[in-house]
Design an enzyme around this catalytic site. Structure first.
Site, PDB file in Angstrom:
ATOM      1  N   HIS A   1      85.209  69.298  52.198  1.00  0.00           N
ATOM      2  CA  HIS A   1      84.618  70.107  51.109  1.00  0.00           C
ATOM      3  C   HIS A   1      85.696  70.829  50.146  1.00  0.00           C
ATOM      4  O   HIS A   1      85.356  71.746  49.464  1.00  0.00           O
ATOM      5  CB  HIS A   1      83.755  71.190  51.953  1.00  0.00           C
ATOM      6  CG  HIS A   1      84.741  72.299  52.516  1.00  0.00           C
ATOM      7  ND1 HIS A   1      84.341  72.975  53.823  1.00  0.00           N
ATOM      8  CD2 HIS A   1      85.902  72.595  52.391  1.00  0.00           C
ATOM      9  CE1 HIS A   1      85.445  73.624  54.215  1.00  0.00           C
ATOM     10  NE2 HIS A   1      86.251  73.465  53.714  1.00  0.00           N
TER      11      HIS A   1
ATOM     12  N   HIS B   1      85.748  81.125  52.625  1.00  0.00           N
ATOM     13  CA  HIS B   1      87.023  80.940  52.150  1.00  0.00           C
ATOM     14  C   HIS B   1      87.695  82.235  51.271  1.00  0.00           C
ATOM     15  O   HIS B   1      88.172  82.314  50.483  1.00  0.00           O
ATOM     16  CB  HIS B   1      87.666  79.753  51.014  1.00  0.00           C
ATOM     17  CG  HIS B   1      87.381  78.564  51.687  1.00  0.00           C
ATOM     18  ND1 HIS B   1      86.203  78.076  52.109  1.00  0.00           N
ATOM     19  CD2 HIS B   1      88.515  77.542  52.473  1.00  0.00           C
ATOM     20  CE1 HIS B   1      86.175  76.740  52.871  1.00  0.00           C
ATOM     21  NE2 HIS B   1      87.546  76.672  52.766  1.00  0.00           N
TER      22      HIS B   1
ATOM     23  N   HIS C   1      94.739  68.141  56.521  1.00  0.00           N
ATOM     24  CA  HIS C   1      95.368  68.704  55.422  1.00  0.00           C
ATOM     25  C   HIS C   1      95.829  69.999  55.823  1.00  0.00           C
ATOM     26  O   HIS C   1      95.584  70.814  56.541  1.00  0.00           O
ATOM     27  CB  HIS C   1      94.491  68.863  54.247  1.00  0.00           C
ATOM     28  CG  HIS C   1      93.394  69.728  54.291  1.00  0.00           C
ATOM     29  ND1 HIS C   1      92.240  69.758  55.198  1.00  0.00           N
ATOM     30  CD2 HIS C   1      93.090  70.845  53.581  1.00  0.00           C
ATOM     31  CE1 HIS C   1      91.379  70.617  55.111  1.00  0.00           C
ATOM     32  NE2 HIS C   1      91.943  71.225  53.941  1.00  0.00           N
TER      33      HIS C   1
ATOM     34  N   GLU D   1      89.761  72.952  60.150  1.00  0.00           N
ATOM     35  CA  GLU D   1      88.157  73.197  59.684  1.00  0.00           C
ATOM     36  C   GLU D   1      87.445  72.030  60.320  1.00  0.00           C
ATOM     37  O   GLU D   1      86.212  72.112  60.613  1.00  0.00           O
ATOM     38  CB  GLU D   1      87.908  72.894  58.266  1.00  0.00           C
ATOM     39  CG  GLU D   1      88.766  74.044  57.389  1.00  0.00           C
ATOM     40  CD  GLU D   1      88.687  73.777  55.985  1.00  0.00           C
ATOM     41  OE1 GLU D   1      88.727  74.478  55.209  1.00  0.00           O
ATOM     42  OE2 GLU D   1      88.585  72.460  55.441  1.00  0.00           O
TER      43      GLU D   1
END
Lengths: 279, 118
Positions: free
Chosen positions: A12, A59, A192, A239
């Site tokens: 995302h 976030h 990541h 995530e």
């Protein structure tokens, strides 16, 4: 009875929103990523969901660190997107399904998941971009139920707990007396790391094993603590907990309908899967 | 269970955003959270000192903001997702941020990402 017809798991990354806004889908940098989605759209056109239960992490749009729920479920009639500070255009509002939301909340609390409930909730890129990738005209043909998982501030819920939450969501949907067809989405990851001297960390071997486990060994990642998941997949790779929730909603045996994996978009190894309960 | 503060951050080159960081960085992250609003971004740009003062940044945080230094901001308790909103004010993307933290040029950092394809 309502039925879960399948699950979609996808990355995302905010930069996707920039690429959509600038029409870069066919640029060499972006094409291998965006080319993953037409098969997802074809699948959605075939399974025709009425509702999408979307598992993601906020976030810093709806939740700040003053109140940080481990699990939160939306129960609003509508969910809007808003400015997140980095220039992604906002998208059209989403129609909620408060009745189904409250059913999920009641069932999940009855199974000892102590949720935060949200009758007002703004949804950020982790929600809007996967939806825009699935429905590029942003004329959403589905109602939505947001499920927000804390992947931001440790302690995070364990992979095992996230998987169990998914299983409980699956049972709750099966008990809903309506005849809705439900797709569950889990967004985020894969490996990541945005922050620290280790920024730019990507772990292809881990990602491919994790994607394989979604099909063949769904509880595989539950062997790792969230700290170990950070080590293996990066500070934001964690995530993937949202994928664990989505996977948990499906039965043990699934059929992989589609998958894509590409390095990199922005700083992220992007993953995409479409899974169906095995016939 | 044995508890050793120095084992809270076991991953090299990584500060996991935990309770220690969340407490240390609260004012800084709260300021960055305010950057969701365009008017607040403009107010920061118009008078950075006043804006930082309003949010009660400590000297370490103020210095890190002044230096636009991501590693310093992390050390001061900043969270990556909130710091990204600060970076957005300057139009910096994640490769800019990654390059700065790893001491690489942006092209070198992009090459590092590509190398992960194996």
């Amino acid at each position: 009875m309502a039925k879960i017809v399948g699950a979609i798991t996808t990355s995302h990354v905010p930069a996707i929103g920039g690429a959509i806004a600038k029409g870069l889908q066919n640029e060499p940098y972006w094409k291998p990523f965006f080319d993953g989605f037409p098969p997802v759209r074809d699948w959605l056109a075939k399974v025709k969901p009425d509702v999408i239960v979307l598992v993601y992490n906020d976030h810093g749009l709806n939740f700040f660190l003053d109140k940080m729920p481990t699990f939160a479920v939306g129960a609003a009639p509508e969910y809007r997107n808003a400015d997140e500070g980095w220039g992604i255009p906002t998208v059209a509002p989403f129609k909620g399904d408060p009745e189904l939301s409250w059913h999920l909340i009641e069932q999940l609390v009855a199974e000892d998941f102590d949720l935060v409930t949200c009758q007002e909730m703004v949804v950020d890129h982790a929600f809007t971009l996967p939806m825009a990738l699935c429905y590029p005209d942003t004329n959403w043909p589905v109602r939505v139920v947001p499920v927000c998982v804390n992947t931001v501030q440790a302690p995070l819920p364990s992979a095992a707990r996230c998987y169990k939450l998914g299983q409980a969501i699956g049972r709750a949907i099966a008990k809903w007396p309506g005849d809705e067809r439900v797709v569950v989405m889990g967004t985020g990851g894969l490996s990541h790391q945005l922050d620290g001297e280790r920024a730019g960390f990507i772990n292809k071997d881990f990602d491919l094993k994790f994607m394989d486990s979604m099909v063949h060994e769904p509880a595989w990642a539950t062997r790792y603590s969230t700290t170990e998941l950070v080590e293996l997949s990066g500070t934001q790779g964690v995530e993937l907990l949202n994928w664990m929730v989505a996977r948990g909603t499906l039965p043990a045996k699934v059929e992989k309908k589609h998958a894509n994996y590409y390095i990199p978009i922005s700083n992220t190894a992007s993953g995409l899967m479409v899974l169906e309960p095995a016939a | 269970m044995d508890y050793h503060p120095d084992t809270r951050q076991p991953v090299p080159g990584t500060i996991i955003f935990d309770s220690v960081q969340a407490r240390k960085g609260y004012a800084l992250n709260k300021m960055c959270y305010s950057f969701n609003d365009a008017a607040n971004r403009a107010a920061f740009v118009a008078d950075e000192d006043a804006y930082c003062k309003k949010y009660g940044l400590n000297p370490q945080q103020r210095e890190a903001i002044r230096n636009r230094d991501v590693l310093q901001l992390l050390e001061a308790g900043g969270n990556a997702y909130y710091l990204a909103k600060f970076a957005g004010i300057f139009g910096l993307d994640m490769q800019d941020i990654g390059a700065q933290q790893t001491g690489m040029t942006k092209d070198e950092f992009k090459a590092k990402l590509l190398a992960a394809r194996g």
